[in-house]
Design a protein around this motif. Structure first.
Motif, PDB file in Angstrom:
ATOM      1  N   PRO A 151      12.911  -1.637  -8.672  1.00 42.07           N
ATOM      2  CA  PRO A 151      14.159  -2.406  -8.720  1.00 42.07           C
ATOM      3  C   PRO A 151      15.308  -1.740  -7.976  1.00 42.07           C
ATOM      4  N   GLU A 152      15.165  -0.451  -7.691  1.00 49.52           N
ATOM      5  CA  GLU A 152      16.233   0.249  -6.981  1.00 49.52           C
ATOM      6  C   GLU A 152      16.288  -0.122  -5.500  1.00 49.52           C
ATOM      7  N   ILE A 153      15.234  -0.727  -4.974  1.00 47.82           N
ATOM      8  CA  ILE A 153      15.248  -1.176  -3.577  1.00 47.82           C
ATOM      9  C   ILE A 153      16.032  -2.483  -3.501  1.00 47.82           C
ATOM     10  N   THR A 154      17.099  -2.483  -2.734  1.00 45.02           N
ATOM     11  CA  THR A 154      18.020  -3.633  -2.719  1.00 45.02           C
ATOM     12  C   THR A 154      17.651  -4.635  -1.624  1.00 45.02           C
TER      13      THR A 154
ATOM     14  N   ASP B 143       0.833  -1.207   0.000  1.00 44.48           N
ATOM     15  CA  ASP B 143       0.000   0.000   0.000  1.00 44.48           C
ATOM     16  C   ASP B 143       0.870   1.260   0.000  1.00 44.48           C
ATOM     17  N   ALA B 144       1.883   1.270   0.860  1.00 49.66           N
ATOM     18  CA  ALA B 144       2.758   2.435   0.964  1.00 49.66           C
ATOM     19  C   ALA B 144       3.544   2.637  -0.331  1.00 49.66           C
ATOM     20  N   ALA B 145       4.063   1.542  -0.887  1.00 50.62           N
ATOM     21  CA  ALA B 145       4.837   1.656  -2.128  1.00 50.62           C
ATOM     22  C   ALA B 145       3.962   2.085  -3.301  1.00 50.62           C
ATOM     23  N   VAL B 146       2.733   1.581  -3.345  1.00 53.98           N
ATOM     24  CA  VAL B 146       1.806   1.982  -4.412  1.00 53.98           C
ATOM     25  C   VAL B 146       1.544   3.480  -4.352  1.00 53.98           C
ATOM     26  N   SER B 147       1.394   4.021  -3.149  1.00 51.15           N
ATOM     27  CA  SER B 147       1.126   5.452  -3.029  1.00 51.15           C
ATOM     28  C   SER B 147       2.292   6.282  -3.565  1.00 51.15           C
TER      29      SER B 147
ATOM     30  N   LEU C 245       6.921  -8.931  -2.352  1.00 48.26           N
ATOM     31  CA  LEU C 245       8.318  -8.829  -2.775  1.00 48.26           C
ATOM     32  C   LEU C 245       8.436  -8.856  -4.296  1.00 48.26           C
ATOM     33  N   GLY C 246       7.627  -9.681  -4.933  1.00 49.59           N
ATOM     34  CA  GLY C 246       7.650  -9.743  -6.392  1.00 49.59           C
ATOM     35  C   GLY C 246       7.260  -8.424  -7.024  1.00 49.59           C
ATOM     36  N   TRP C 247       6.277  -7.755  -6.427  1.00 53.66           N
ATOM     37  CA  TRP C 247       5.848  -6.473  -6.970  1.00 53.66           C
ATOM     38  C   TRP C 247       6.919  -5.404  -6.751  1.00 53.66           C
ATOM     39  N   LEU C 248       7.567  -5.419  -5.578  1.00 51.68           N
ATOM     40  CA  LEU C 248       8.646  -4.455  -5.332  1.00 51.68           C
ATOM     41  C   LEU C 248       9.786  -4.661  -6.327  1.00 51.68           C
ATOM     42  N   ALA C 249      10.122  -5.923  -6.602  1.00 52.24           N
ATOM     43  CA  ALA C 249      11.178  -6.195  -7.575  1.00 52.24           C
ATOM     44  C   ALA C 249      10.782  -5.694  -8.961  1.00 52.24           C
TER      45      ALA C 249
END
Length: 202
Positions: free
Chosen positions: A172-175, A102-106, A164-168
């Motif tokens: 992609p800059e999040i390591t 939710d936070a990343a989508v925002s 995690l799949g969506w963040l990747a």
């Protein structure tokens, strides 16, 4: 059943993974909720996917509601404990994974839907702090366990894997793979499951 959704949404993916794990038949209909001609409101007044149209024509909304219901339809691959603290613990994993997304989508919406001069760096930083703190918490909770809730694959793993799949896919800059080796191991293991292979975001 008919699932209305997109190929990129982590919430839709979570439902698709559960449907696959439970070996349930359904139709999948693509809908872009951001398109001017979207008709998502005819199924969901909140304008969100996923939306699950049942056999009797009623519509179920919210991925957390859907997956809890779907787990009751067949004894194949039970993803939630029947009751009590163990069940609540799995739902807490799901809530944390979904909240991180939710936070990343925002942040993604702020970056892509608003002109640069209207974007709030302070707001995005606040949301990204939630993402990083959530990831740290997930890693600490996982520890050296084989799966999120211990030794058994559960809805907790489905939710964390989809997050995690969506963040990747979108960030992609999040390591996180470098920072949290245990989350990377878990995701790699989940990615070998047909349900995850067949629903990779695109």
């Amino acid at each position: 059943m008919k699932l209305i959704g997109s190929l990129a949404s982590p919430y839709v993916r979570k439902v698709r993974v559960v449907l696959a794990e439970k070996k349930l038949d359904y139709q999948f209909e693509l809908e872009n909720v951001w398109a001017e001609d979207t008709i998502i409101s005819q199924w969901n007044p909140l304008g969100k996917v996923p939306s699950l149209i049942m056999e009797d024509g009623t519509v179920m909304i919210d991925s957390r509601v859907m997956v809890e219901y779907l787990d009751t339809l067949t004894p194949v691959c039970k993803l939630l404990p029947p009751n009590g603290r163990d069940r609540a613990d799995v739902k807490c994993w799901e809530a944390l994974a979904d909240g991180m997304v939710d936070a990343a989508v925002s942040v993604r919406l702020e970056r892509t839907m608003r002109p640069p001069e209207q974007q709030s760096e302070e707001w995005m930083a606040r949301q990204m702090r939630k993402v990083h703190l959530s990831m740290k918490s997930l890693s600490e909770k996982l520890g050296e366990q084989a799966y999120c809730a211990g030794i058994h694959y559960s809805l907790a793993d489905v939710a964390v894997g989809c997050a995690l799949g969506w963040l990747a896919f979108r960030f992609p800059e999040i390591t996180w793979r470098d920072d949290y080796a245990n989350l990377a191991r878990l995701y790699d293991k989940l990615s070998e499951r047909p349900s995850f292979k067949d629903t990779a975001p695109q």
